[in-house]
Design an enzyme around this catalytic site. Structure first.
Site, PDB file in Angstrom:
ATOM      1  N   CYS A   2       0.843  -1.241  -0.081  1.00  0.00           N
ATOM      2  CA  CYS A   2       0.011   0.072  -0.153  1.00  0.00           C
ATOM      3  C   CYS A   2       0.813   1.317  -0.234  1.00  0.00           C
ATOM      4  O   CYS A   2       1.962   1.246   0.480  1.00  0.00           O
ATOM      5  CB  CYS A   2      -0.989   0.085   1.109  1.00  0.00           C
ATOM      6  SG  CYS A   2      -1.698  -1.449   1.523  1.00  0.00           S
ATOM      7  N   ARG A  27       4.783   0.003  -6.275  1.00  0.00           N
ATOM      8  CA  ARG A  27       4.860  -0.688  -5.236  1.00  0.00           C
ATOM      9  C   ARG A  27       3.727  -1.877  -5.212  1.00  0.00           C
ATOM     10  O   ARG A  27       3.744  -2.971  -4.600  1.00  0.00           O
ATOM     11  CB  ARG A  27       4.558  -0.095  -3.930  1.00  0.00           C
ATOM     12  CG  ARG A  27       5.338   1.115  -3.772  1.00  0.00           C
ATOM     13  CD  ARG A  27       5.010   2.019  -3.101  1.00  0.00           C
ATOM     14  NE  ARG A  27       4.787   1.571  -1.906  1.00  0.00           N
ATOM     15  CZ  ARG A  27       5.692   1.656  -0.516  1.00  0.00           C
ATOM     16  NH1 ARG A  27       6.825   2.157  -0.741  1.00  0.00           N
ATOM     17  NH2 ARG A  27       5.285   1.223   0.555  1.00  0.00           N
ATOM     18  N   TRP A  76      -3.134  -2.751  -1.358  1.00  0.00           N
ATOM     19  CA  TRP A  76      -2.930  -4.062  -1.750  1.00  0.00           C
ATOM     20  C   TRP A  76      -3.497  -4.846  -0.678  1.00  0.00           C
ATOM     21  O   TRP A  76      -3.044  -4.968   0.710  1.00  0.00           O
ATOM     22  CB  TRP A  76      -1.356  -4.176  -1.568  1.00  0.00           C
ATOM     23  CG  TRP A  76      -0.490  -5.575  -1.956  1.00  0.00           C
ATOM     24  CD1 TRP A  76      -0.443  -5.938  -3.352  1.00  0.00           C
ATOM     25  CD2 TRP A  76      -0.104  -6.544  -1.087  1.00  0.00           C
ATOM     26  NE1 TRP A  76       0.071  -7.051  -3.359  1.00  0.00           N
ATOM     27  CE2 TRP A  76       0.371  -7.430  -2.286  1.00  0.00           C
ATOM     28  CE3 TRP A  76       0.027  -6.759  -0.020  1.00  0.00           C
ATOM     29  CZ2 TRP A  76       1.100  -8.608  -1.948  1.00  0.00           C
ATOM     30  CZ3 TRP A  76       0.541  -8.084   0.414  1.00  0.00           C
ATOM     31  CH2 TRP A  76       1.392  -8.936  -0.518  1.00  0.00           C
ATOM     32  N   ASN A 102      -1.917   1.970   6.336  1.00  0.00           N
ATOM     33  CA  ASN A 102      -1.157   0.683   5.761  1.00  0.00           C
ATOM     34  C   ASN A 102      -0.904  -0.146   7.010  1.00  0.00           C
ATOM     35  O   ASN A 102      -0.590   0.327   8.231  1.00  0.00           O
ATOM     36  CB  ASN A 102       0.418   1.218   5.320  1.00  0.00           C
ATOM     37  CG  ASN A 102      -0.042   1.840   3.826  1.00  0.00           C
ATOM     38  OD1 ASN A 102      -1.016   1.924   3.225  1.00  0.00           O
ATOM     39  ND2 ASN A 102       1.369   2.437   3.497  1.00  0.00           N
ATOM     40  N   GLY A 103      -0.682  -1.490   6.894  1.00  0.00           N
ATOM     41  CA  GLY A 103      -0.512  -2.214   8.054  1.00  0.00           C
ATOM     42  C   GLY A 103      -1.771  -3.023   8.357  1.00  0.00           C
ATOM     43  O   GLY A 103      -2.517  -3.127   7.553  1.00  0.00           O
ATOM     44  N   GLU A 484      18.343 -17.151  -7.750  1.00  0.00           N
ATOM     45  CA  GLU A 484      17.886 -15.793  -8.095  1.00  0.00           C
ATOM     46  C   GLU A 484      17.581 -15.649  -9.452  1.00  0.00           C
ATOM     47  O   GLU A 484      16.459 -15.400  -9.810  1.00  0.00           O
ATOM     48  CB  GLU A 484      18.973 -14.845  -7.969  1.00  0.00           C
ATOM     49  CG  GLU A 484      18.641 -13.313  -8.455  1.00  0.00           C
ATOM     50  CD  GLU A 484      17.508 -12.621  -7.748  1.00  0.00           C
ATOM     51  OE1 GLU A 484      17.095 -13.334  -6.914  1.00  0.00           O
ATOM     52  OE2 GLU A 484      16.872 -11.737  -8.067  1.00  0.00           O
ATOM     53  N   LYS A 488      13.417 -14.553 -10.377  1.00  0.00           N
ATOM     54  CA  LYS A 488      13.342 -13.576 -11.586  1.00  0.00           C
ATOM     55  C   LYS A 488      12.390 -14.307 -12.546  1.00  0.00           C
ATOM     56  O   LYS A 488      11.345 -13.398 -12.810  1.00  0.00           O
ATOM     57  CB  LYS A 488      14.705 -13.330 -12.277  1.00  0.00           C
ATOM     58  CG  LYS A 488      15.681 -12.425 -11.543  1.00  0.00           C
ATOM     59  CD  LYS A 488      15.208 -10.713 -11.296  1.00  0.00           C
ATOM     60  CE  LYS A 488      14.403 -10.479 -10.026  1.00  0.00           C
ATOM     61  NZ  LYS A 488      14.645 -10.808  -8.712  1.00  0.00           N
ATOM     62  N   GLU A 491       8.776 -14.597 -11.021  1.00  0.00           N
ATOM     63  CA  GLU A 491       8.186 -13.453 -10.674  1.00  0.00           C
ATOM     64  C   GLU A 491       7.460 -12.615 -11.713  1.00  0.00           C
ATOM     65  O   GLU A 491       6.261 -12.126 -11.706  1.00  0.00           O
ATOM     66  CB  GLU A 491       9.041 -12.330 -10.140  1.00  0.00           C
ATOM     67  CG  GLU A 491       9.525 -12.528  -8.815  1.00  0.00           C
ATOM     68  CD  GLU A 491      10.438 -11.390  -8.347  1.00  0.00           C
ATOM     69  OE1 GLU A 491      10.012 -10.533  -7.737  1.00  0.00           O
ATOM     70  OE2 GLU A 491      11.635 -11.225  -8.682  1.00  0.00           O
ATOM     71  N   HIS A 507      18.982 -37.505  -6.811  1.00  0.00           N
ATOM     72  CA  HIS A 507      18.297 -37.969  -5.485  1.00  0.00           C
ATOM     73  C   HIS A 507      16.944 -37.926  -5.445  1.00  0.00           C
ATOM     74  O   HIS A 507      16.180 -37.827  -4.417  1.00  0.00           O
ATOM     75  CB  HIS A 507      19.035 -37.387  -4.205  1.00  0.00           C
ATOM     76  CG  HIS A 507      20.365 -37.587  -3.888  1.00  0.00           C
ATOM     77  ND1 HIS A 507      20.860 -38.756  -3.825  1.00  0.00           N
ATOM     78  CD2 HIS A 507      21.497 -36.805  -4.235  1.00  0.00           C
ATOM     79  CE1 HIS A 507      22.041 -38.727  -3.621  1.00  0.00           C
ATOM     80  NE2 HIS A 507      22.642 -37.423  -3.976  1.00  0.00           N
ATOM     81  N   LYS A 607       6.379  -4.215  -4.166  1.00  0.00           N
ATOM     82  CA  LYS A 607       7.710  -3.917  -4.290  1.00  0.00           C
ATOM     83  C   LYS A 607       8.412  -4.070  -2.728  1.00  0.00           C
ATOM     84  O   LYS A 607       9.346  -4.565  -2.668  1.00  0.00           O
ATOM     85  CB  LYS A 607       7.967  -2.577  -4.684  1.00  0.00           C
ATOM     86  CG  LYS A 607       9.465  -2.155  -4.696  1.00  0.00           C
ATOM     87  CD  LYS A 607      10.302  -3.042  -5.715  1.00  0.00           C
ATOM     88  CE  LYS A 607      11.718  -2.617  -5.597  1.00  0.00           C
ATOM     89  NZ  LYS A 607      12.488  -3.733  -6.534  1.00  0.00           N
TER      90      LYS A 607
HETATM   91  C1  AGP Z   1      12.805  -9.744  -5.701  1.00  0.00           C
HETATM   92  O1  AGP Z   1      12.703  -9.558  -6.982  1.00  0.00           O
HETATM   93  C2  AGP Z   1      11.375  -9.649  -5.096  1.00  0.00           C
HETATM   94  N1  AGP Z   1      10.648  -8.391  -5.536  1.00  0.00           N
HETATM   95  C3  AGP Z   1      11.272 -10.035  -3.486  1.00  0.00           C
HETATM   96  O2  AGP Z   1      11.695 -11.266  -3.394  1.00  0.00           O
HETATM   97  C4  AGP Z   1      12.132  -9.117  -2.609  1.00  0.00           C
HETATM   98  O3  AGP Z   1      13.575  -9.229  -2.874  1.00  0.00           O
HETATM   99  C5  AGP Z   1      11.964  -9.593  -1.100  1.00  0.00           C
HETATM  100  O4  AGP Z   1      10.417  -9.201  -0.928  1.00  0.00           O
HETATM  101  C6  AGP Z   1      12.728  -8.669  -0.208  1.00  0.00           C
HETATM  102  O5  AGP Z   1      12.466  -7.332  -0.241  1.00  0.00           O
HETATM  103  P1  AGP Z   1      13.538  -6.414   0.486  1.00  0.00           P
HETATM  104  O6  AGP Z   1      15.003  -6.442  -0.210  1.00  0.00           O
HETATM  105  O7  AGP Z   1      13.145  -4.963   0.064  1.00  0.00           O
HETATM  106  O8  AGP Z   1      13.555  -6.758   1.758  1.00  0.00           O
END
Ligand code: AGP
Length: 612
Positions: A2, A27, A76, A102-103, A484, A488, A491, A507, A607
Site C-alpha cells: 500500500c 509498489r 494491496w 497501511n499495516g 535468483e 526472476k 516473478e 536424489h 515492491k
Molecule cells: C525480488 O525480485 C522480489 N521483489 C522480492 O523477493 C524481494 O527481494 C523481497 O520481498 C525482499 O525485499 P527487500 O529486499 O526489500 O527486503
C-alpha cells in the site's frame, strides 16, 4: 505494498494526491482512493478498484474534488477482497472522518464486534474501517481530534501508518505510525505525509521519518510531532539526494530493463567510496576489531532476492572468514528459537528496509543479544534506523517490483564487507585481498560487456518462452545464483521454475526431467566446471534441452554438450555470480516480454512487503 500520501497547502489537493499515488504505482496495488476537505463541500471521497487511471477518470484528474487538504491511498488487499467498498479512504459512519491505513490491525475483529454492539454499521470487510469508526467513537467522547487519535492508538494492536482528515478540523491532517513506514515532507507553505519518498520528491527533498508511536499534526505552515503521551517531539530533518529522473523510465521500455542497465554505475557508486588507497574502508560501521575477533557465528537474514544474496555470500564469507555463516529466511528465523548471543553478528539484507518479516527477525535477534548490521538501499528506512550499523547500497530508487540493481549492489557490498571482516580477522592473505579487491573494481566494466550482448539472450528467450517448467541447476555459488535466476523468471513471466543443487538432482528430482524439459545449467564457478559438465550430460541423457551459462574460458567445452550456451567474462570466483546473474535477469525479462506479462508490476506482488 500500500501507498499513502497526504497534503496540506494552498494548492488544489486532488491533482497532487493523484500524482503522488501514480509515483507509487510500482509498489503494487489493486485499488486506490482520495479524500479532500473543503470549506464549502466538507469531506469529498472518491475510490475505486483497479488501476489508478480508473480513479483519475472518475474524478476528471482530480478536478471534481475541491480543497487544499487531502489524503490518498493505493491498496494491496490483506483483509477484504479488492473492491470499491474495501478501497481506502475509509469514512466514519457520520461521514466526518476519512482515513487511510497501511499495516494490519491484529485485534480489529473484537473492536468491530464491540462497536457493532453500540450500533455502528460497517460498509467494508477491512480492518482499516474499524480504525475510522473507532476514531469517530472517541472523537464524539472528547471532541478533540488529537486526543481521540491518542485513545485509538492505545486501543488498537498491530501495525499502522495512518493519514486522517476530519470535516471539523479545517486545515490540518493527522498522521500516526507503528511498524509501517511514514515520512513527513516539509515544503514552502505546504507540507506532506508519504509512505514512500518517491511520492513527494517532486515537491520537497526535506523529510523526517516518523518513529513508532508518534503522532503528527500537519498544516500548510507547520508540522508538529508528539510521542504516544502527546508530548512534543523534535524530529531530525534529512535531505533526500535521489535524482528524481532515476524514478522515471527515461526512455527505457520498462523500469526493470532500465535498472538492469544501471547496474554497472550502481555498483560503482556503492563500492568506490568504500575503497581508499587499495583498502576497504567502512567508516559507516562501528564494529571494533576486538568485537569482530570474538564473533562466534554469523547469521544472514533476509527474504526473496535479498535472501539469495545471502546464499551467495555464505559460500564467499565462509571461504574468507573461516567462521560458520548461516543464511535464514527472515520469516522462519523469528519462530525457530534461534541460537543468538552477544557474540553473534546478524547481517540483515533488505532493498526497501521495510520488509516486515526482516525487520521483525532483526528485532528478535537484537533482543537475544545479537548485533545487527543492515545492508539497505532506502535511506532512513525502518530497518536502517533500527539496526546497530547500516551500510547503504547506493543503487538509487528501484522501481520495478523484480529487483536487479539492488540485488547486484547488495552482492558487491557483501563481498566488500567480507573482505573487510576477513582483514580484521587475519583470515584473508594479502594476495587474496588484493585479487578480490581488484575483481570488485573491475566488476562494473566486465558487467558492461555482458550488457552489450543482450541480443543472444533475447534470441534464447524467443526459443524458450513457451516452456511451462524450467529448472536451474548449479553447484556452490552457481546454485545460489540459480535461485535468483529462477525467482526472476517466476516473478515476472509466471513460469514454474526451481533452482536445484546439481548434485542433488539424482536424489529424486531428476525423475521430472523428460523429453524437451528446459534445464538452465549454470557452470560459471571454475573450480567445479567439470562437475557442471557431467550434470549437463546427465540431464541430456534424460531428454532435457540445456541452455548453459558459463565463462568465456569454458565456452568452447560447454558448447560441445549443451544445446545453447551463454558466456560471461571470467573474474575472481568470489565475484563470478555478480556477472552470471545478469544474463539470468535478462533471460527472465525477455521471456516475460514474449509472454506479454506486466513486467514492472507483476500480478499478486508488491515492491515492499510490509505485512507478515
Ligand atoms: C525480488 O525480485 C522480489 N521483489 C522480492 O523477493 C524481494 O527481494 C523481497 O520481498 C525482499 O525485499 P527487500 O529486499 O526489500 O527486503
Amino acid at each position: 505494498m500500500c501507498g499513502i500520501i497526504g497534503f496540506a497547502g494552498h494548492s488544489e489537493a486532488a491533482p497532487i494526491l493523484l500524482d503522488g499515488l501514480e509515483r507509487m504505482e510500482y509498489r503494487g496495488y489493486d485499488s486506490a482512493g482520495i479524500a479532500v476537505r473543503s470549506e464549502t463541500k466538507g469531506l469529498q471521497v472518491k475510490k475505486s478498484k483497479g488501476r489508478l487511471q480508473v480513479l483519475s477518470d472518475l474524478t476528471h484528474g482530480g478536478a471534481d474534488l475541491e480543497g487544499n487538504l487531502g489524503i490518498g491511498h493505493t491498496r494491496w488487499a490483506t483483509h477484504g477482497e479488492p473492491s470499491d467498498v474495501n478501497a481506502h479512504p475509509h469514512v466514519s459512519s457520520n461521514g466526518q472522518i476519512a482515513l487511510v491505513h497501511n499495516g494490519i490491525i491484529e485485534n480489529y475483529l473484537e473492536i468491530k464486534e464491540h462497536l457493532m454492539k453500540l450500533g455502528v454499521t460497517f460498509k467494508s470487510d477491512t480492518d482499516s474501517e474499524v480504525v475510522a469508526q473507532l476514531l469517530e467513537y472517541h472523537y464524539n467522547e472528547c471532541h478533540n481530534m488529537l486526543e481521540a487519535v491518542g485513545r485509538v492508538l492505545r486501543r488498537i494492536e498491530g501495525s499502522y501508518a495512518l493519514g486522517i482528515i476530519c470535516a471539523d478540523y479545517p486545515n490540518a491532517l493527522i498522521a500516526a505510525r507503528k511498524d509501517a513506514p511514514l515520512l513527513l515532507g516539509y515544503g514552502k507553505g505546504e507540507n506532506f505525509i508519504a509512505s514512500d519518498v518517491t511520492a513527494i520528491l517532486k515537491h520537497t527533498r526535506e523529510v523526517s521519518y516518523m518513529d513508532d508511536g508518534e503522532i503528527a499534526v500537519i498544516t500548510p505552515d507547520s508540522i508538529d510531532v508528539f510521542d504516544d503521551e502527546l508530548v512534543p517531539v523534535t524530529k531530525e530533518h534529512h535531505q533526500v539526494n535521489w535524482d528524481v529522473t532515476a524514478a522515471e523510465k527515461g526512455g527505457y521500455p520498462h523500469f526493470m530493463f532500465k535498472e538492469i542497465m544501471e547496474q554497472p554505475e550502481a555498483i560503482r557508486k556503492t563500492v568506490s567510496p568504500r575503497i581508499k588507497g587499495e583498502r576497504v574502508v567502512l567508516d559507516d560501521i562501528s564494529m571494533t576489531q576486538e568485537y569482530v575477533k570474538n564473533i562466534s557465528r554469523i547469521f544472514i537474514i533476509a527474504c526473496g532476492s535479498s535472501y539469495h544474496v545471502g546464499m551467495v555470500s555464505k559460500y564467499n564469507w565462509e571461504k574468507m572468514l573461516r567462521r560458520p555463516v548461516e543464511v535464514v529466511l527472515a520469516s522462519e528465523f523469528r519462530y525457530c528459537d534461534p541460537l543468538v548471543d552477544d557474540h553473534t553478528l546478524v547481517i540483515v539484507i533488505s532493498q526497501s528496509g521495510e520488509t516486515l518479516d526482516t525487520m521483525a527477525a532483526m528485532r528478535e535477534a537484537q533482543r537475544r543479544g545479537g548485533r545487527a548490521l543492515a545492508i539497505v538501499n532506502v535511506v532512513g528506512s525502518s530497518i536502517a534506523r533500527d539496526a546497530d550499523d547500516v551500510l547503504y547500497t547506493w543503487a538509487g530508487p528501484e522501481i520495478a517490483v523484480a529487483t536487479t540493481k539492488a540485488y547486484s549492489t547488495q552482492l558487491a557490498l557483501m563481498d566488500l564487507v567480507g573482505l573487510y571482516l576477513g582483514d580484521l580477522l587475519g583470515t584473508v592473505s594479502d594476495s587474496e585481498y588484493k585479487a578480490i579487491l581488484a575483481g570488485i573494481q573491475e566488476l562494473p566494466e566486465k558487467m558492461q560487456k555482458v550488457l552489450e550482448k543482450t541480443a543472444d539472450i533475447q534470441y534464447f528467450a524467443s526459443r524458450y518462452f513457451n516452456h511451462n517448467s524450467i529448472f536451474f541447476i548449479g553447484r556452490n555459488v552457481d546454485y545460489a545464483m540459480g535461485m535468483e535466476g529462477s525467482l526472476k523468471l517466476k516473478e515476472i513471466s509466471y513460469i514454474h521454475s526451481e533452482a536445484y543443487a546439481s548434485g542433488e538432482l539424482k536424489h529424486g528430482t531428476i525423475s521430472l526431467i523428460e523429453q524437451g524439459t528446459l534445464v538452465v545449467a549454470l557452470g560459471t564457478y571454475a573450480p567445479l566446471f567439470d562437475k557442471a559438465m557431467s550434470n549437463v550430460v546427465e540431464v541430456k541423457a534424460r531428454g532435457a534441452e540445456v541452455l548453459a551459462l558459463t565463462t568465456d574460458e569454458f565456452r568452447e567445452k560447454m558448447e560441445k554438450t549443451a544445446d545453447s550456451t551463454i558466456s560471461v567474462p571470467s573474474i575472481h570466483p568470489i565475484l563470478q555470480p555478480s556477472l552470471g546473474v545478469v544474463p539470468l535477469q535478462l533471460f527472465a525479462y525477455y521471456v516475460a516480454l514474449q509472454r506479454g506479462c506486466d513486467i514492472d508490476k507483476p500480478r499478486n506482488l508488491a515492491k515492499s512487503v510490509t505485512v507478515e
